[in-house]
Design a protein around this motif. Structure first.
Motif, PDB file in Angstrom:
ATOM      1  N   ARG A 383       0.844  -1.211   0.000  1.00 17.01           N
ATOM      2  CA  ARG A 383       0.000   0.000   0.000  1.00 17.01           C
ATOM      3  C   ARG A 383       0.871   1.250   0.000  1.00 17.01           C
ATOM      4  NH1 ARG A 383      -3.144  -3.023   3.750  1.00 17.01           N
ATOM      5  NH2 ARG A 383      -2.127  -1.927   5.464  1.00 17.01           N
ATOM      6  N   GLN A 384       1.959   1.213   0.768  1.00 15.91           N
ATOM      7  CA  GLN A 384       2.860   2.362   0.812  1.00 15.91           C
ATOM      8  C   GLN A 384       3.464   2.625  -0.555  1.00 15.91           C
ATOM      9  OE1 GLN A 384       3.437   4.279   3.431  1.00 15.91           O
ATOM     10  NE2 GLN A 384       5.113   5.535   2.621  1.00 15.91           N
ATOM     11  N   ALA A 385       3.818   1.555  -1.251  1.00  8.79           N
ATOM     12  CA  ALA A 385       4.439   1.694  -2.572  1.00  8.79           C
ATOM     13  C   ALA A 385       3.481   2.275  -3.592  1.00  8.79           C
ATOM     14  CB  ALA A 385       4.970   0.352  -3.062  1.00  8.79           C
ATOM     15  N   ARG A 386       2.169   2.084  -3.380  1.00  6.68           N
ATOM     16  CA  ARG A 386       1.173   2.581  -4.335  1.00  6.68           C
ATOM     17  C   ARG A 386       0.758   4.031  -4.062  1.00  6.68           C
ATOM     18  NH1 ARG A 386      -0.963  -2.776  -3.695  1.00  6.68           N
ATOM     19  NH2 ARG A 386      -2.461  -1.996  -2.150  1.00  6.68           N
ATOM     20  N   ARG A 387       1.283   4.620  -3.010  1.00 10.08           N
ATOM     21  CA  ARG A 387       0.912   5.995  -2.692  1.00 10.08           C
ATOM     22  C   ARG A 387       1.401   6.944  -3.786  1.00 10.08           C
ATOM     23  NH1 ARG A 387       2.822   7.668   3.165  1.00 10.08           N
ATOM     24  NH2 ARG A 387       2.075   9.655   2.318  1.00 10.08           N
ATOM     25  N   PRO A 388       0.642   7.973  -4.084  1.00 15.88           N
ATOM     26  CA  PRO A 388       1.055   8.929  -5.127  1.00 15.88           C
ATOM     27  C   PRO A 388       2.426   9.518  -4.802  1.00 15.88           C
ATOM     28  CG  PRO A 388      -1.220   9.316  -4.477  1.00 15.88           C
ATOM     29  CD  PRO A 388      -0.672   8.299  -3.511  1.00 15.88           C
ATOM     30  N   GLY A 389       3.240   9.595  -5.833  1.00 16.97           N
ATOM     31  CA  GLY A 389       4.569  10.172  -5.673  1.00 16.97           C
ATOM     32  C   GLY A 389       5.639   9.132  -5.354  1.00 16.97           C
TER      33      GLY A 389
END
Length: 391
Positions: A383-389
């Motif tokens: 989920r962290q990896a999919r965060r914008p930016g």
């Protein structure tokens, strides 16, 4: 492990290294004969066998701290068993061959991020719990293991204590540092572009050559980066997985054979003589034979000769291996002091109860730590990896 087949990309020219390296699998490599996610329960059994070999060495095959726990040399308590147990240290090399096979299998079709998250989720939860358990034992019975300072213990949480020059809470964790370097090398050289037949073969050839050159250079930095003494075992495992997936050929069996020849040399020179703590004498011919058996056992699995060994209990055995390996050494010495010297139990009964008890503890760690928290940690990182930016 359920891993998708790799995406196929355009073929490129194969580099020449004195051997004929196949072009990428999408062009001319043999077709895959088995899926990447093929579950091999026999390999799980071999993993537990390797862990038990190391355990036997730590309890009956050496002197030093374990002799202090028994209050005498294990050679006096177990005159026959100890002569075999002293070869149990070779279970580490057995692990490395298996690791090369498993990492190649589990990384097929995965991105670099997927591989990183799977390794973190697999290694760290049980490791952190093992640190807490052994750290608590060191406070309860400091004579077994001297407690570390808070700053030293906190560095151990990173699994980077060895290169940092910090004392280890877990004696066996030096092998985790070796494994981590293998993961990084394989990830940066192979996984970052996608695992293919050709890339794994080129990696095996180049790593073997680098290990030989590192021995000539004989500098600490090159040894740390290339792992000249451990590389042959990982390389042999990688090639054996390619044999399992694509079938054997002269090149792949040549890589396995070269890996064995180099690996047995390291094992003999490192292990045949008594160690600083008075380890028992090891016959170099027996060392060679055990290394050969390690390669042969994984080769038998690779060739599919033990596919009928599909018993569910082997999966459980494989699940227990990592937590058992982490906790068995120091907690085992703790249990020996309590059972043998404290309660006065028979030495053989003490050994049996210690191994059984720590296997039970390993099951608890797997059931209540690895199973629930490993997937959660992996999902959280995804989920962290999919965060914008961040993509």
């Amino acid at each position: 492990m359920n891993v998708a087949d790799p995406a196929l990309g355009p073929a490129g020219p194969a580099p020449t290294l004195g051997v004929r390296v196949p072009t990428p699998p999408e062009a001319s490599a043999p077709p895959a004969r088995r899926p990447a996610g093929d579950r091999l329960r026999a390999l799980d059994g071999l993993r537990l066998l390797a862990a038990l070999m190391v355990c036997l060495y730590h309890y009956a095959g050496k002197n030093g701290e374990v002799a202090a726990s028994w209050h005498q040399s294990p050679g006096h308590l177990f005159p026959t068993l100890s002569r075999a147990a002293t070869y149990g240290s070779l279970g580490v090399q057995f692990f490395f061959v298996i690791s090369g096979f498993v990492i190649c299998m589990s990384s097929w079709g995965r991105t670099l991020g997927d591989f990183f998250r799977s390794r973190v989720a697999r290694l760290y939860p049980a490791y952190w719990v093992a640190l807490l358990l052994v750290g608590a034992a060191s406070l309860a019975l400091p004579v077994v293991l001297a407690p570390l300072r808070p700053d030293e213990f906190l560095v151990n949480l990173t699994m980077l204590q060895q290169p940092m020059g910090v004392p280890r809470v877990l004696g066996v964790c030096w092998t985790l540092w070796v494994e981590m370097r293998f993961y990084v090398l394989f990830a940066l050289c192979v996984i970052v572009k996608g695992v293919t037949y050709r890339r794994v073969v080129v990696f095996c050839v180049l790593w073997t050559l680098a290990g030989v050159l590192a021995r000539v250079a004989d500098t600490p930095l090159t040894d740390e980066l290339v792992m000249r003494d451990h590389a042959p075992f990982f390389v042999g495992g990688l090639a054996l997985y390619l044999i399992h997936r694509f079938g054997g050929d002269l090149l792949l069996w040549g890589i396995v054979g070269m890996s064995f020849l180099l690996g047995q040399r390291y094992a003999v020179t490192a292990m045949w003589h008594p160690g600083m703590t008075g380890d028992f004498h090891r016959d170099p011919r027996v060392v060679q034979a055990i290394v050969l058996v390690a390669f042969a056992a994984v080769a038998v699995v690779a060739l599919g000769w033990v596919r009928r060994a599909d018993w569910r209990w082997l999966t459980v055995a494989g699940a227990l291996t990592y937590p058992f390996y982490l906790v068995h050494e120091h907690l085992g010495w703790f249990a020996i002091r309590v059972l043998y010297r404290g309660l006065g139990l028979d030495a053989h009964l003490t050994m049996a109860l210690t191994v059984a008890g720590l296997l039970g503890l390993a099951w608890l760690v797997h059931r209540f730590v690895e199973k629930p928290f490993g997937p959660r940690l992996k999902r959280a990182m995804a989920r962290q990896a999919r965060r914008p930016g961040l993509t």
